[in-house]
Design a protein around this motif. Structure first.
Motif, PDB file in Angstrom:
ATOM      1  N   ASP A   1       0.613  -1.139  -0.147  1.00  0.00           N
ATOM      2  CA  ASP A   1      -0.280   0.052  -0.565  1.00  0.00           C
ATOM      3  C   ASP A   1       1.128   1.184  -0.052  1.00  0.00           C
ATOM      4  O   ASP A   1       0.481   2.329  -0.759  1.00  0.00           O
ATOM      5  CB  ASP A   1      -1.181   0.051   1.051  1.00  0.00           C
ATOM      6  CG  ASP A   1      -2.120  -0.988   1.178  1.00  0.00           C
ATOM      7  OD1 ASP A   1      -2.856  -1.034  -0.207  1.00  0.00           O
ATOM      8  OD2 ASP A   1      -2.525  -1.192   2.136  1.00  0.00           O
ATOM      9  N   ILE A   2       1.626   1.089   1.065  1.00  0.00           N
ATOM     10  CA  ILE A   2       2.949   2.516   0.710  1.00  0.00           C
ATOM     11  C   ILE A   2       3.538   2.069  -0.598  1.00  0.00           C
ATOM     12  O   ILE A   2       3.567   3.820  -1.164  1.00  0.00           O
ATOM     13  CB  ILE A   2       4.292   2.454   2.217  1.00  0.00           C
ATOM     14  CG1 ILE A   2       2.593   2.527   3.819  1.00  0.00           C
ATOM     15  CG2 ILE A   2       5.344   3.514   2.260  1.00  0.00           C
ATOM     16  CD1 ILE A   2       4.082   1.793   4.746  1.00  0.00           C
ATOM     17  N   ARG A   3       3.692   1.638  -1.223  1.00  0.00           N
ATOM     18  CA  ARG A   3       4.754   1.819  -2.129  1.00  0.00           C
ATOM     19  C   ARG A   3       3.329   2.541  -3.720  1.00  0.00           C
ATOM     20  O   ARG A   3       3.628   3.421  -4.444  1.00  0.00           O
ATOM     21  CB  ARG A   3       5.088   0.834  -3.125  1.00  0.00           C
ATOM     22  CG  ARG A   3       6.362  -0.237  -2.847  1.00  0.00           C
ATOM     23  CD  ARG A   3       6.930  -1.216  -3.640  1.00  0.00           C
ATOM     24  NE  ARG A   3       6.681  -2.416  -2.412  1.00  0.00           N
ATOM     25  CZ  ARG A   3       6.227  -3.250  -1.791  1.00  0.00           C
ATOM     26  NH1 ARG A   3       7.134  -2.775  -0.558  1.00  0.00           N
ATOM     27  NH2 ARG A   3       5.376  -4.294  -1.908  1.00  0.00           N
TER      28      ARG A   3
ATOM     29  N   ILE B   1       1.525   4.743   9.260  1.00  0.00           N
ATOM     30  CA  ILE B   1       1.572   4.586  10.379  1.00  0.00           C
ATOM     31  C   ILE B   1       0.460   6.246  10.682  1.00  0.00           C
ATOM     32  O   ILE B   1      -0.186   5.974  12.029  1.00  0.00           O
ATOM     33  CB  ILE B   1       2.415   4.563  11.257  1.00  0.00           C
ATOM     34  CG1 ILE B   1       3.553   3.366  11.129  1.00  0.00           C
ATOM     35  CG2 ILE B   1       2.325   4.262  12.826  1.00  0.00           C
ATOM     36  CD1 ILE B   1       2.317   1.550  11.347  1.00  0.00           C
ATOM     37  N   GLU B   2       1.108   8.017  10.456  1.00  0.00           N
ATOM     38  CA  GLU B   2       0.306   8.437  11.491  1.00  0.00           C
ATOM     39  C   GLU B   2      -1.210   8.207  10.730  1.00  0.00           C
ATOM     40  O   GLU B   2      -1.596   8.842  11.440  1.00  0.00           O
ATOM     41  CB  GLU B   2       1.341   9.443  11.079  1.00  0.00           C
ATOM     42  CG  GLU B   2       0.527  11.140  11.623  1.00  0.00           C
ATOM     43  CD  GLU B   2       1.349  12.068  11.681  1.00  0.00           C
ATOM     44  OE1 GLU B   2       1.177  13.488  11.310  1.00  0.00           O
ATOM     45  OE2 GLU B   2       3.011  12.119  10.752  1.00  0.00           O
ATOM     46  N   MET B   3      -1.221   7.889   9.398  1.00  0.00           N
ATOM     47  CA  MET B   3      -2.109   8.389   9.805  1.00  0.00           C
ATOM     48  C   MET B   3      -3.437   7.588   9.889  1.00  0.00           C
ATOM     49  O   MET B   3      -4.869   7.766  10.527  1.00  0.00           O
ATOM     50  CB  MET B   3      -2.581   7.787   7.725  1.00  0.00           C
ATOM     51  CG  MET B   3      -3.558   8.466   7.115  1.00  0.00           C
ATOM     52  SD  MET B   3      -3.789   7.178   5.446  1.00  0.00           S
ATOM     53  CE  MET B   3      -3.706   5.197   5.661  1.00  0.00           C
TER      54      MET B   3
ATOM     55  N   HIS C   1      -7.661   6.018  13.551  1.00  0.00           N
ATOM     56  CA  HIS C   1      -8.374   5.780  14.872  1.00  0.00           C
ATOM     57  C   HIS C   1      -8.636   6.499  16.007  1.00  0.00           C
ATOM     58  O   HIS C   1     -10.113   6.979  16.414  1.00  0.00           O
ATOM     59  CB  HIS C   1      -7.191   4.736  15.022  1.00  0.00           C
ATOM     60  CG  HIS C   1      -7.472   4.164  16.196  1.00  0.00           C
ATOM     61  ND1 HIS C   1      -8.180   2.581  17.114  1.00  0.00           N
ATOM     62  CD2 HIS C   1      -6.813   4.407  18.165  1.00  0.00           C
ATOM     63  CE1 HIS C   1      -9.020   2.796  18.219  1.00  0.00           C
ATOM     64  NE2 HIS C   1      -7.855   3.556  18.805  1.00  0.00           N
ATOM     65  N   TYR C   2      -8.437   7.381  15.947  1.00  0.00           N
ATOM     66  CA  TYR C   2      -8.148   8.528  17.199  1.00  0.00           C
ATOM     67  C   TYR C   2      -9.571   9.233  16.500  1.00  0.00           C
ATOM     68  O   TYR C   2     -10.686   9.542  17.806  1.00  0.00           O
ATOM     69  CB  TYR C   2      -7.541   9.193  17.703  1.00  0.00           C
ATOM     70  CG  TYR C   2      -6.413   8.677  18.615  1.00  0.00           C
ATOM     71  CD1 TYR C   2      -6.878   8.513  19.654  1.00  0.00           C
ATOM     72  CD2 TYR C   2      -5.536   8.045  18.389  1.00  0.00           C
ATOM     73  CE1 TYR C   2      -6.659   7.340  20.465  1.00  0.00           C
ATOM     74  CE2 TYR C   2      -4.203   7.822  19.004  1.00  0.00           C
ATOM     75  CZ  TYR C   2      -4.532   7.266  20.197  1.00  0.00           C
ATOM     76  OH  TYR C   2      -4.074   6.578  21.584  1.00  0.00           O
ATOM     77  N   MET C   3      -9.438   9.775  14.985  1.00  0.00           N
ATOM     78  CA  MET C   3     -10.524  10.750  15.202  1.00  0.00           C
ATOM     79  C   MET C   3     -11.979   9.731  15.142  1.00  0.00           C
ATOM     80  O   MET C   3     -12.970  10.651  14.803  1.00  0.00           O
ATOM     81  CB  MET C   3     -10.553  11.679  13.307  1.00  0.00           C
ATOM     82  CG  MET C   3      -9.800  12.621  13.281  1.00  0.00           C
ATOM     83  SD  MET C   3      -9.186  12.678  11.379  1.00  0.00           S
ATOM     84  CE  MET C   3     -10.262  12.414  10.707  1.00  0.00           C
TER      85      MET C   3
END
Length: 158
Positions: free
Chosen positions: A21-23, A33-35, A40-42
């Motif tokens: 997915d990252i590629r 990971i930040e996204m 998750h928190y949103m």
């Protein structure tokens, strides 16, 4: 902004999926990971509904056509389009078109209902006029000649 690292171990197959997915999205592990963490928190903060997975199988030939399209897209526009974004975009487009078709069909049904209501009213008005006309005619069983007005009955005094 100050940053700090996170280290964790995950199953190899999950790591491979994430890496793919990252590629495809030309991102980085840190951004990914930040996204994921932000999403998750949103969701918790906004009460957003959970994400659902849609999975389906396609033929190898169809799958290759999609891959070829995505490669041509990247060559033409200079940016990658992931399979996920491609499929979601198609579904969103189809749903928007379907909504427009449903609205048009509903408007046509409402218009047809209004037209039939108006036709019914016109028919009732015409029947009322005919009834009123027949009440004005003499009850002799004969209809007045065209172009003449019905005569009122005259009372004779003996």
């Amino acid at each position: 902004m100050e940053t700090k690292g996170i280290t964790c171990k995950i199953p190899l197959d999950l790591h491979n999926r994430i890496s793919e997915d990252i590629r495809e999205s030309e991102s980085t592990m840190s951004k990914f990971i930040e996204m994921v963490i932000n999403e998750h928190y949103m969701k918790g903060a906004n009460g957003m509904s959970k994400m659902r997975t849609m999975a389906f199988q396609v033929s190898e030939k169809f799958f290759q056509r999609i891959k070829e399209y995505l490669m041509r897209y990247e060559q033409t526009y200079g940016k990658k389009l992931s399979q996920k974004d491609f499929v979601i975009g198609l579904i969103e487009q189809a749903l928007e078109e379907a909504d427009e078709e449903f609205e048009a069909a509903q408007a046509a049904q409402e218009e047809a209902a209004d037209d039939s209501h108006e036709t019914l009213e016109d028919t009732e008005d015409a029947e009322d006029e005919e009834t009123a006309d027949s009440e004005e005619q003499p009850e002799t069983g004969e209809e007045p000649e065209e172009g003449t007005e019905p005569q009122e009955e005259q009372e004779t005094i003996d």
